[in-house]
Structure formats: C-alpha cells, structure tokens
Design an enzyme around this catalytic site. Structure first.
Site, PDB file in Angstrom:
ATOM      1  N   CYS A 210       0.814  -1.222   0.000  1.00 10.87           N
ATOM      2  CA  CYS A 210       0.000   0.000   0.000  1.00 10.87           C
ATOM      3  C   CYS A 210       0.846   1.271   0.000  1.00 10.87           C
ATOM      4  O   CYS A 210       0.332   2.358  -0.244  1.00 10.87           O
ATOM      5  CB  CYS A 210      -0.970   0.000   1.179  1.00 10.87           C
ATOM      6  SG  CYS A 210      -2.207  -1.293   1.002  1.00 10.87           S
TER       7      CYS A 210
ATOM      8  N   HIS B 167      -3.482   7.381   2.314  1.00  5.55           N
ATOM      9  CA  HIS B 167      -3.809   6.099   1.702  1.00  5.55           C
ATOM     10  C   HIS B 167      -5.219   5.707   2.152  1.00  5.55           C
ATOM     11  O   HIS B 167      -5.593   5.885   3.313  1.00  5.55           O
ATOM     12  CB  HIS B 167      -2.794   5.036   2.124  1.00  5.55           C
ATOM     13  CG  HIS B 167      -3.224   3.663   1.732  1.00  5.55           C
ATOM     14  ND1 HIS B 167      -3.606   3.361   0.446  1.00  5.55           N
ATOM     15  CD2 HIS B 167      -3.376   2.523   2.454  1.00  5.55           C
ATOM     16  CE1 HIS B 167      -3.958   2.100   0.396  1.00  5.55           C
ATOM     17  NE2 HIS B 167      -3.832   1.563   1.601  1.00  5.55           N
TER      18      HIS B 167
ATOM     19  N   ASN C 239     -10.111  -0.012  -0.785  1.00 10.34           N
ATOM     20  CA  ASN C 239      -8.655   0.114  -0.690  1.00 10.34           C
ATOM     21  C   ASN C 239      -8.027  -0.424  -1.973  1.00 10.34           C
ATOM     22  O   ASN C 239      -8.086  -1.621  -2.237  1.00 10.34           O
ATOM     23  CB  ASN C 239      -8.178  -0.684   0.536  1.00 10.34           C
ATOM     24  CG  ASN C 239      -6.674  -0.644   0.736  1.00 10.34           C
ATOM     25  OD1 ASN C 239      -5.941  -0.151  -0.113  1.00 10.34           O
ATOM     26  ND2 ASN C 239      -6.208  -1.162   1.860  1.00 10.34           N
TER      27      ASN C 239
HETATM   28  C1  LIG Z   1     -10.582  -5.047   9.282  1.00 19.43           C
HETATM   29  C2  LIG Z   1     -11.262  -4.157  10.302  1.00 19.43           C
HETATM   30  C3  LIG Z   1     -12.224  -3.241   9.604  1.00 19.43           C
HETATM   31  C4  LIG Z   1     -12.037  -5.059  11.243  1.00 19.43           C
HETATM   32  O1  LIG Z   1     -12.633  -4.302  12.256  1.00 19.43           O
HETATM   33  P1  LIG Z   1     -12.523  -4.768  13.781  1.00 19.43           P
HETATM   34  O2  LIG Z   1     -13.352  -3.859  14.551  1.00 19.43           O
HETATM   35  O3  LIG Z   1     -11.065  -4.861  14.103  1.00 19.43           O
HETATM   36  O4  LIG Z   1     -13.214  -6.168  13.713  1.00 19.43           O
HETATM   37  P2  LIG Z   1     -12.681  -7.568  14.225  1.00 19.43           P
HETATM   38  O5  LIG Z   1     -11.668  -8.114  13.247  1.00 19.43           O
HETATM   39  O6  LIG Z   1     -12.276  -7.472  15.654  1.00 19.43           O
HETATM   40  O7  LIG Z   1     -14.001  -8.385  14.098  1.00 19.43           O
HETATM   41  C5  LIG Z   1     -15.149  -8.078  14.839  1.00 19.43           C
HETATM   42  C6  LIG Z   1     -16.229  -9.072  14.488  1.00 19.43           C
HETATM   43  O8  LIG Z   1     -16.697  -8.803  13.143  1.00 19.43           O
HETATM   44  C7  LIG Z   1     -16.611  -9.993  12.364  1.00 19.43           C
HETATM   45  N1  LIG Z   1     -16.325  -9.632  10.985  1.00 19.43           N
HETATM   46  C8  LIG Z   1     -15.141  -9.560  10.359  1.00 19.43           C
HETATM   47  N2  LIG Z   1     -15.314  -9.182   9.087  1.00 19.43           N
HETATM   48  C9  LIG Z   1     -16.636  -9.023   8.908  1.00 19.43           C
HETATM   49  C10 LIG Z   1     -17.416  -8.631   7.811  1.00 19.43           C
HETATM   50  N3  LIG Z   1     -16.890  -8.336   6.608  1.00 19.43           N
HETATM   51  N4  LIG Z   1     -18.748  -8.559   7.993  1.00 19.43           N
HETATM   52  C11 LIG Z   1     -19.323  -8.839   9.167  1.00 19.43           C
HETATM   53  N5  LIG Z   1     -18.624  -9.217  10.249  1.00 19.43           N
HETATM   54  C12 LIG Z   1     -17.294  -9.304  10.120  1.00 19.43           C
HETATM   55  C13 LIG Z   1     -15.502 -10.793  13.003  1.00 19.43           C
HETATM   56  O9  LIG Z   1     -15.638 -12.158  12.708  1.00 19.43           O
HETATM   57  C14 LIG Z   1     -15.727 -10.517  14.468  1.00 19.43           C
HETATM   58  O10 LIG Z   1     -16.776 -11.320  14.940  1.00 19.43           O
HETATM   59  P3  LIG Z   1     -16.727 -11.926  16.407  1.00 19.43           P
HETATM   60  O11 LIG Z   1     -16.709 -10.738  17.324  1.00 19.43           O
HETATM   61  O12 LIG Z   1     -17.985 -12.739  16.475  1.00 19.43           O
HETATM   62  O13 LIG Z   1     -15.463 -12.732  16.472  1.00 19.43           O
HETATM   63  C15 LIG Z   1     -10.229  -3.344  11.097  1.00 19.43           C
HETATM   64  O14 LIG Z   1      -9.500  -4.157  11.975  1.00 19.43           O
HETATM   65  C16 LIG Z   1      -9.267  -2.610  10.212  1.00 19.43           C
HETATM   66  O15 LIG Z   1      -9.656  -1.747   9.462  1.00 19.43           O
HETATM   67  N6  LIG Z   1      -7.981  -2.899  10.302  1.00 19.43           N
HETATM   68  C17 LIG Z   1      -6.999  -2.276   9.461  1.00 19.43           C
HETATM   69  C18 LIG Z   1      -7.124  -2.846   8.105  1.00 19.43           C
HETATM   70  C19 LIG Z   1      -6.302  -2.158   7.096  1.00 19.43           C
HETATM   71  O16 LIG Z   1      -6.211  -0.982   7.099  1.00 19.43           O
HETATM   72  N7  LIG Z   1      -5.725  -2.940   6.202  1.00 19.43           N
HETATM   73  C20 LIG Z   1      -5.013  -2.459   5.092  1.00 19.43           C
HETATM   74  C21 LIG Z   1      -3.762  -1.754   5.477  1.00 19.43           C
HETATM   75  S1  LIG Z   1      -3.027  -1.280   4.014  1.00 19.43           S
END
Ligand SMILES: CC(C)(COP(=O)(O)OP(=O)(O)OC[C@H]1O[C@@H](n2cnc3c(N)ncnc32)[C@H](O)[C@@H]1OP(=O)(O)O)[C@@H](O)C(=O)NCCC(=O)NCCS
Length: 334
Positions: free
Chosen positions: A113, A261, A291
């Site tokens: 990224c 980004h 993204n």
């Molecule tokens: C990915 C992201 C949005 C997830 O959000 P989060 O609040 O951390 O969510 P979690 O991973 O803790 O998951 C929370 C719950 O949602 C669920 N979940 C994950 N993806 C899901 C989706 N697409 N739809 C619905 N539920 C989802 C998980 O299974 C989890 O369920 P549980 O509580 O029953 O175990 C977040 O962590 C994020 O943005 N991280 C950075 C990602 C990023 O920027 N990546 C690229 C960098 S270049």
C-alpha cells in the site's frame, strides 16, 4: 543548477463494474452496515473477465502523460507499484509498456500500500540525479481476483478494490517555478510481514510454489490481523507525516491538502483528529473505491486535480501505511 521533480500530470482508471456492499452480502456473511461502520466503504470497482491490470494502468498512464502535454514516446522510464502483478514475471510494467509502445526502461516495485510513495522516491532520485527527465509513476492493483469471497475471507475481502492511478514526474529546472517534490520519508518493519500477507504462490514453497495443500488451506488469499494493522497504522502515519514536513521545512498548518492512503476511513479520521487537521483538508474516496493499495493515493490525487481542489503553489502531504509493514510520507508543492 538544482533539478526538482514535479508532478506534471495525473491520471486514473477504474473498472466500470461497481460492486456494492449488498452485492458482497449475497456471497458472504456480511452487511452494508458492518462494512460502512468499520471501514467507511460503500462500494468498490472490480474488473470483468478478460480485463487485465495493465489495461487499467494504461488508462491511468495515458491520462497522466496527456495531462503533462506529452506523448508516450516522451517517457524516459516507467516505475509501476503493485502487489497484484498481472503474471508471476515479468512485472505489470512490461505489459503496460507494450501497450504504450517504446523501449524505455520499466520495472515493478513491491511495497504494497506504500508502493506509490516508494516509487515516487525512486523516480525523484532518477530525476534529481539527472538520469531521467520524465518518469511515469503508476500504482495499479487488481485485488478482486485474489480475495476469498466466502464468509471465511470476509474481514479482508470487503476492504479491497481494483484500480490504477498515475503521475508523470518531470524535471523542473525553472528557478521561478517552485513546484516539485520536497521530501519523501519512508520506513518498513519486516518483522510484521506476516500480519498482512498472501503466502502463496511463493518460491519458498516446495516442491512447487503452489501446492494442493496450500490451496486447501487458502494460503493464496490474503490474511490480516486487522486490529494489529489498525494500531500500527494510526501510530506510524502521524509520525512519518510530521517527519516529512519537518524535513521539508513545511509547517503543518501551511499544508493545503492531506491525501492519505485509503485503507480505512476510521484510520484516516483517527490520524486527522490526532494531528488536529480540519476534515475539509482530508479528502477521501474510499467510500466509492475501497482500498486500491498502491493505486489509492494517485487516484485520489488525480480526483483532487480534476475537482479543482489543487491550485499552483499549494502544499500537499501524501501519507500511507501498509503491508510489510511499510509507511511513508511525501510533501510536494503543486
Ligand atoms: C478489518 C477491520 C475493519 C475489522 O474491524 P474490527 O473492529 O477490528 O473487527 P474484528 O476483526 O475485531 O471483528 C469483529 C467481528 O466482526 C466480524 N467480521 C469480520 N469481518 C466481517 C465482515 N466483513 N462482515 C461482518 N462481520 C465481520 C468478526 O468475525 C468478528 O466477529 P466476532 O466478534 O464474532 O469474532 C479493522 O481491523 C481494520 O480496518 N484494520 C486495518 C485494516 C487495514 O487498514 N488494512 C489495510 C492496510 S493497508
């Protein structure tokens, strides 16, 4: 005489196919509400069968070249950032060059990224050293063919989109024209490479780069420790942004636009809040494109140019964080 590297043209190309959050909800256990709340994304673009990454790159490149008032023949070198190359080798840049014509040197750069920011630094080096005068810098990604669209892959699959953005970076030797890249600061932390990665295919796998075992455990799809990535992004981005401003002698309040980004709207809101940057200085397009990794920043830059947000003399900060981990920030005078 001092040579500066200035952005002489911008370009962008997105596939026509729009995939909404509701579309995704047909294939995996997710919802429009979950995706918008956690990431800010409403829809993204995906290629259609037969469309190639280099086709998107060509669209963006031709716009950037024309915007600079040039022809493809005028390009001295192509640097293309991607984590989703068209084939294993050679890089997507070679297929782009085939489309544009010519025999200028070209290569791919892999910094995920932050690929566009790393590529800008390389292109700037070429220009200020006098090696090349016009370098085409492209970010190009096709994520849609590399994600797991079942419920198992939902945490990553909902975030990514396809697209390409480009700039034509050109030598500026006019002492009366201050436009140019002032500074690019970069960093990386390989110990976290496995926190956000695609494990296969890879030459470290035996006896072949992709095996039935790797396919069975879906090692060819991206995996991410989302919260871990989030935490590091919101720490590294403000730090490198301030470092780049400091190195370029620019005060934060003098910056007209902060282009981040587009990984997650929440990350960018957090960074802007933390640095007390007014929201109107932080445009975003993640709502529409998701993204697009290395393509996100140049697409946003191209959009800002097209909608009149950029005026000559303005100061722009470009900042990103991504897999590797990588981070970077560039400061430029438009
Ligand atoms: C990915 C992201 C949005 C997830 O959000 P989060 O609040 O951390 O969510 P979690 O991973 O803790 O998951 C929370 C719950 O949602 C669920 N979940 C994950 N993806 C899901 C989706 N697409 N739809 C619905 N539920 C989802 C998980 O299974 C989890 O369920 P549980 O509580 O029953 O175990 C977040 O962590 C994020 O943005 N991280 C950075 C990602 C990023 O920027 N990546 C690229 C960098 S270049």
């Amino acid at each position: 005489m001092t040579i500066r590297a200035r952005v002489a043209g911008t370009g962008m190309c997105l596939p026509d196919r729009v995939v909404t959050n509701d579309d995704l909800a047909q294939w995996m256990d997710t919802s429009d509400e979950w995706i918008r709340q956690r990431s800010g994304i409403s829809e993204r673009r995906w290629i259609t069968p037969g469309q190639q990454p280099s086709e998107l790159a060509e669209g963006a490149a031709r716009q950037a070249i024309a915007d600079a008032g040039l022809e493809p023949d005028d390009v001295d070198c192509i640097v293309l950032a991607t984590l989703s190359a068209e084939v294993e080798f050679p890089g997507t840049s070679f297929f782009l060059q085939e489309r544009l014509g010519g025999e200028m040197p070209c290569f791919d750069l892999r910094a995920q990224c932050c690929g566009f920011l790393f590529s800008l630094a390389v292109a700037k080096g070429f220009i200020v050293s006098g090696q090349f005068r016009r370098v085409l810098v492209v970010g190009c990604e096709v994520h849609s063919t590399g994600i797991d669209i079942s419920s198992e892959g939902r945490d990553v699959a909902v975030l990514f989109g396809d697209g390409s953005g480009a700039v034509l970076l050109a030598a500026n030797e006019d002492p009366h024209d201050p436009s140019g890249l002032l500074e690019v600061r970069l960093g990386a932390q390989g110990k976290y490479a496995r926190k956000l990665w695609i494990e296969a295919p890879g030459s470290g796998h035996h006896p072949t780069r992709i095996t039935p075992e790797l396919l069975t455990r879906k090692a060819h799809f991206p995996t991410m420790e989302g919260r871990f990535v989030f935490k590091h992004a919101v720490t590294r981005m403000p730090r490198v942004l301030l470092e780049a401003l400091d190195a370029s002698g620019v005060k934060q309040h003098d910056v007209d636009l902060f282009l981040f980004h587009q990984a997650n709207l929440r990350i960018n809101e957090y960074v802007a809040n933390h640095l007390e940057i007014p929201p109107e200085k932080v445009p975003s397009n993640i709502q529409r494109y998701g993204n697009c990794s290395s393509a996100s920043i140049p697409i946003l830059l191209a959009e800002c140019q097209r909608n009149g947000s950029l005026a000559p003399g303005q100061l722009v900060s470009l900042t990103g964080f991504g897999s590797g981990f990588t981070w970077g920030s560039a400061v430029l005078r438009w």
